[in-house]
Motif scaffolding. Sequence first.
Motif, PDB file in Angstrom:
ATOM      1  N   ALA A  81      31.696  56.857  45.058  1.00 34.98           N
ATOM      2  CA  ALA A  81      30.878  58.043  45.331  1.00 34.98           C
ATOM      3  C   ALA A  81      31.732  59.255  45.659  1.00 34.98           C
ATOM      4  O   ALA A  81      31.304  60.403  45.485  1.00 34.98           O
ATOM      5  N   ALA A  82      32.971  58.997  46.130  1.00 35.51           N
ATOM      6  CA  ALA A  82      33.894  60.083  46.463  1.00 35.51           C
ATOM      7  C   ALA A  82      34.900  60.342  45.347  1.00 35.51           C
ATOM      8  O   ALA A  82      35.890  61.064  45.562  1.00 35.51           O
ATOM      9  N   GLY A  83      34.678  59.744  44.167  1.00 33.57           N
ATOM     10  CA  GLY A  83      35.590  59.943  43.047  1.00 33.57           C
ATOM     11  C   GLY A  83      36.871  59.154  43.158  1.00 33.57           C
ATOM     12  O   GLY A  83      37.883  59.501  42.541  1.00 33.57           O
ATOM     13  N   ARG A  84      36.837  58.054  43.915  1.00 35.63           N
ATOM     14  CA  ARG A  84      38.019  57.212  44.105  1.00 35.63           C
ATOM     15  C   ARG A  84      37.698  55.794  43.649  1.00 35.63           C
ATOM     16  O   ARG A  84      36.543  55.474  43.334  1.00 35.63           O
ATOM     17  N   GLU A  85      38.696  54.941  43.610  1.00 31.87           N
ATOM     18  CA  GLU A  85      38.479  53.559  43.210  1.00 31.87           C
ATOM     19  C   GLU A  85      39.386  52.647  44.016  1.00 31.87           C
ATOM     20  O   GLU A  85      40.332  53.090  44.676  1.00 31.87           O
ATOM     21  N   ILE A  86      39.110  51.371  43.950  1.00 32.18           N
ATOM     22  CA  ILE A  86      39.957  50.352  44.562  1.00 32.18           C
ATOM     23  C   ILE A  86      40.134  49.242  43.547  1.00 32.18           C
ATOM     24  O   ILE A  86      39.186  48.858  42.859  1.00 32.18           O
ATOM     25  N   ARG A  87      41.349  48.765  43.421  1.00 35.53           N
ATOM     26  CA  ARG A  87      41.642  47.743  42.414  1.00 35.53           C
ATOM     27  C   ARG A  87      42.766  46.838  42.920  1.00 35.53           C
ATOM     28  O   ARG A  87      43.363  47.107  43.969  1.00 35.53           O
ATOM     29  N   GLU A  88      43.058  45.791  42.176  1.00 35.91           N
ATOM     30  CA  GLU A  88      44.161  44.911  42.544  1.00 35.91           C
ATOM     31  C   GLU A  88      45.490  45.651  42.390  1.00 35.91           C
ATOM     32  O   GLU A  88      45.685  46.411  41.453  1.00 35.91           O
ATOM     33  N   GLN A  89      46.377  45.411  43.357  1.00 31.11           N
ATOM     34  CA  GLN A  89      47.685  46.076  43.371  1.00 31.11           C
ATOM     35  C   GLN A  89      48.660  45.345  42.442  1.00 31.11           C
ATOM     36  O   GLN A  89      48.946  44.163  42.649  1.00 31.11           O
ATOM     37  N   PRO A  90      49.195  46.015  41.416  1.00 26.98           N
ATOM     38  CA  PRO A  90      50.223  45.370  40.598  1.00 26.98           C
ATOM     39  C   PRO A  90      51.479  45.125  41.436  1.00 26.98           C
ATOM     40  O   PRO A  90      51.897  45.984  42.219  1.00 26.98           O
ATOM     41  N   MET A  91      52.088  43.958  41.263  1.00 28.09           N
ATOM     42  CA  MET A  91      53.315  43.664  41.995  1.00 28.09           C
ATOM     43  C   MET A  91      54.274  42.859  41.129  1.00 28.09           C
ATOM     44  O   MET A  91      53.863  42.156  40.194  1.00 28.09           O
ATOM     45  N   ALA A  92      55.550  42.990  41.435  1.00 26.81           N
ATOM     46  CA  ALA A  92      56.596  42.253  40.729  1.00 26.81           C
ATOM     47  C   ALA A  92      56.783  40.911  41.418  1.00 26.81           C
ATOM     48  O   ALA A  92      57.589  40.768  42.331  1.00 26.81           O
ATOM     49  N   GLY A  93      56.004  39.932  40.986  1.00 24.45           N
ATOM     50  CA  GLY A  93      56.070  38.614  41.610  1.00 24.45           C
ATOM     51  C   GLY A  93      55.011  37.702  41.052  1.00 24.45           C
ATOM     52  O   GLY A  93      54.195  38.096  40.209  1.00 24.45           O
ATOM     53  N   ARG A  94      55.027  36.479  41.546  1.00 25.70           N
ATOM     54  CA  ARG A  94      54.055  35.503  41.075  1.00 25.70           C
ATOM     55  C   ARG A  94      53.835  34.460  42.169  1.00 25.70           C
ATOM     56  O   ARG A  94      54.671  34.273  43.055  1.00 25.70           O
ATOM     57  N   LEU A  95      52.718  33.772  42.089  1.00 23.19           N
ATOM     58  CA  LEU A  95      52.450  32.667  43.002  1.00 23.19           C
ATOM     59  C   LEU A  95      53.136  31.404  42.507  1.00 23.19           C
ATOM     60  O   LEU A  95      52.994  31.024  41.344  1.00 23.19           O
ATOM     61  N   VAL A  96      53.888  30.764  43.401  1.00 28.09           N
ATOM     62  CA  VAL A  96      54.443  29.449  43.112  1.00 28.09           C
ATOM     63  C   VAL A  96      53.401  28.391  43.460  1.00 28.09           C
ATOM     64  O   VAL A  96      53.158  27.450  42.704  1.00 28.09           O
ATOM     65  N   ASP A  97      52.795  28.549  44.613  1.00 32.64           N
ATOM     66  CA  ASP A  97      51.646  27.767  45.032  1.00 32.64           C
ATOM     67  C   ASP A  97      50.886  28.631  46.039  1.00 32.64           C
ATOM     68  O   ASP A  97      51.269  29.776  46.288  1.00 32.64           O
ATOM     69  N   ARG A  98      49.838  28.097  46.637  1.00 32.46           N
ATOM     70  CA  ARG A  98      49.002  28.935  47.500  1.00 32.46           C
ATOM     71  C   ARG A  98      49.741  29.430  48.746  1.00 32.46           C
ATOM     72  O   ARG A  98      49.329  30.413  49.364  1.00 32.46           O
ATOM     73  N   ALA A  99      50.833  28.806  49.100  1.00 39.68           N
ATOM     74  CA  ALA A  99      51.568  29.203  50.295  1.00 39.68           C
ATOM     75  C   ALA A  99      52.886  29.889  49.988  1.00 39.68           C
ATOM     76  O   ALA A  99      53.613  30.259  50.908  1.00 39.68           O
ATOM     77  N   THR A 100      53.197  30.071  48.694  1.00 37.02           N
ATOM     78  CA  THR A 100      54.525  30.574  48.335  1.00 37.02           C
ATOM     79  C   THR A 100      54.420  31.650  47.263  1.00 37.02           C
ATOM     80  O   THR A 100      53.832  31.437  46.202  1.00 37.02           O
ATOM     81  N   ILE A 101      55.011  32.803  47.559  1.00 38.25           N
ATOM     82  CA  ILE A 101      55.096  33.904  46.608  1.00 38.25           C
ATOM     83  C   ILE A 101      56.547  34.046  46.168  1.00 38.25           C
ATOM     84  O   ILE A 101      57.450  34.075  47.011  1.00 38.25           O
ATOM     85  N   HIS A 102      56.781  34.137  44.867  1.00 37.04           N
ATOM     86  CA  HIS A 102      58.122  34.430  44.372  1.00 37.04           C
ATOM     87  C   HIS A 102      58.209  35.934  44.129  1.00 37.04           C
ATOM     88  O   HIS A 102      57.495  36.484  43.289  1.00 37.04           O
ATOM     89  N   TYR A 103      59.085  36.591  44.876  1.00 38.17           N
ATOM     90  CA  TYR A 103      59.298  38.026  44.742  1.00 38.17           C
ATOM     91  C   TYR A 103      60.430  38.277  43.759  1.00 38.17           C
ATOM     92  O   TYR A 103      61.538  37.750  43.917  1.00 38.17           O
ATOM     93  N   VAL A 104      60.170  39.094  42.751  1.00 38.61           N
ATOM     94  CA  VAL A 104      61.163  39.385  41.718  1.00 38.61           C
ATOM     95  C   VAL A 104      62.261  40.277  42.296  1.00 38.61           C
ATOM     96  O   VAL A 104      62.003  41.207  43.065  1.00 38.61           O
ATOM     97  N   ALA A 105      63.497  39.979  41.917  1.00 39.75           N
ATOM     98  CA  ALA A 105      64.650  40.762  42.348  1.00 39.75           C
ATOM     99  C   ALA A 105      65.615  40.900  41.173  1.00 39.75           C
ATOM    100  O   ALA A 105      65.324  40.480  40.042  1.00 39.75           O
TER     101      ALA A 105
END
Length: 438
Positions: free
Chosen positions: A148-172
Amino acid sequence: MVVIGSGPIGAVAARRIAETGRAVRILESGPAISDPPGSHVRNQDRFQRDPDSYLAGISSDFTYFDETAPPRELPGACVTAAVGGQGVLWTNNCPRPAVSERGELLSPAEWDRNLGAAERYLGVTNHTFAGSVRQQRILDRLAPTLAAAGREIREQPMAGRLVDRATIHYVATRDILAGTGIPIETADVQRVIVEQGRAAGVRLADGSTVQASAVVVAAGAFDTPILLHRSGIRHQALGRYLTYHPVLYSQLVLDAQLCGDTDDLPPRLWIPPAPDAPWNTMVLRDTNPVPPSPPDIDLPSNQLVEMQSFCPVDNHPDNTMTIADDGAVRFDVPLREADNGRMAAVLADQHELAGALGRFRAGVEPQWMTLGFAHVMGTCRMGASDDGTCVTDEFGQIWGTENLYLATVGVIPNALAVNPTLTGAALAIRSADRLLAG
């Protein structure tokens, strides 16, 4: 060819060059601070288990210019020298710049092509946390009001992936260079050697030289202009037009109906800049560097999210990084009326968003991070003509030097609201392509 600096943008440039079969070396002055070298520090088990300990855990890896400086002299300004550079410490958020932020140096088709290539090299994904219950509920709660205010919300793109539900692999850097065979060599570069309008190589601190057919300086927004100055390359715009992000940080305790189970994936949402709200906000559960106060000390993570808002500072020609002949650096970046107005609007916006989602956690109410810590740009900006307002041409080539290029967020010529790494990488790819075509 030689690339000076092993951060993500330098690594992207090196990979682009190597893919054509050209030999390229990366020179890095700092030590390895992760195992294996060049991997993201945050992939360590201790930070996966306790993400809130991360910023404290890496604090010793930052070298500040002057932490006691007044705000306009950027007490948060700092550098990191390490194998992988900032690529082993960064937050990995990689949104594309809004069309209004891109300027006119690249056509829309060029932007899309180079941003797409940068996303591939950085391993950017858009739906890493699509299974987060909190993420979907927050999105559903905020989307109608923002729309309504001319804005949006969406998923944040990130350099990484899920290894499992408790582990994120951060790209370097290690991930970016995987399979290329490009070496990262320990070498403290003191100056770029320029002979008859061409970069002939670099001189190291031990007095030796490394010859090169071309040189790419990818030493970050601070160390790149310092190295150029030390090399006698002192264009009028060097260190001028500096811009950065004052960061407003807070943490929320979510309404009960927004919370997921204790093993819920962390949310990572993005509210992009808009014409009437020209700042960048993330709503995510990532890391909290601020100790909470009673009665909110012990709260389960699934009830919490952080808000981080990046407020662009206009890149005024008098926003300066001055480099003395002895290497001393001084900043002078006053906040002007327009900057203060945006910062006040960002503060009001966080209060409004918090009211829609829950309440601020005690002790972690909105607060500005130390000025100058985040996303400094413009210190060696690119431009269309050698008119004193830029250091490089629109391809990142130093004016008056045939084969000397810059690959850093320092070349971004305009104030940017979003995280700048993806934009810097896209421009580095374009620079590498021009270098290879020369």
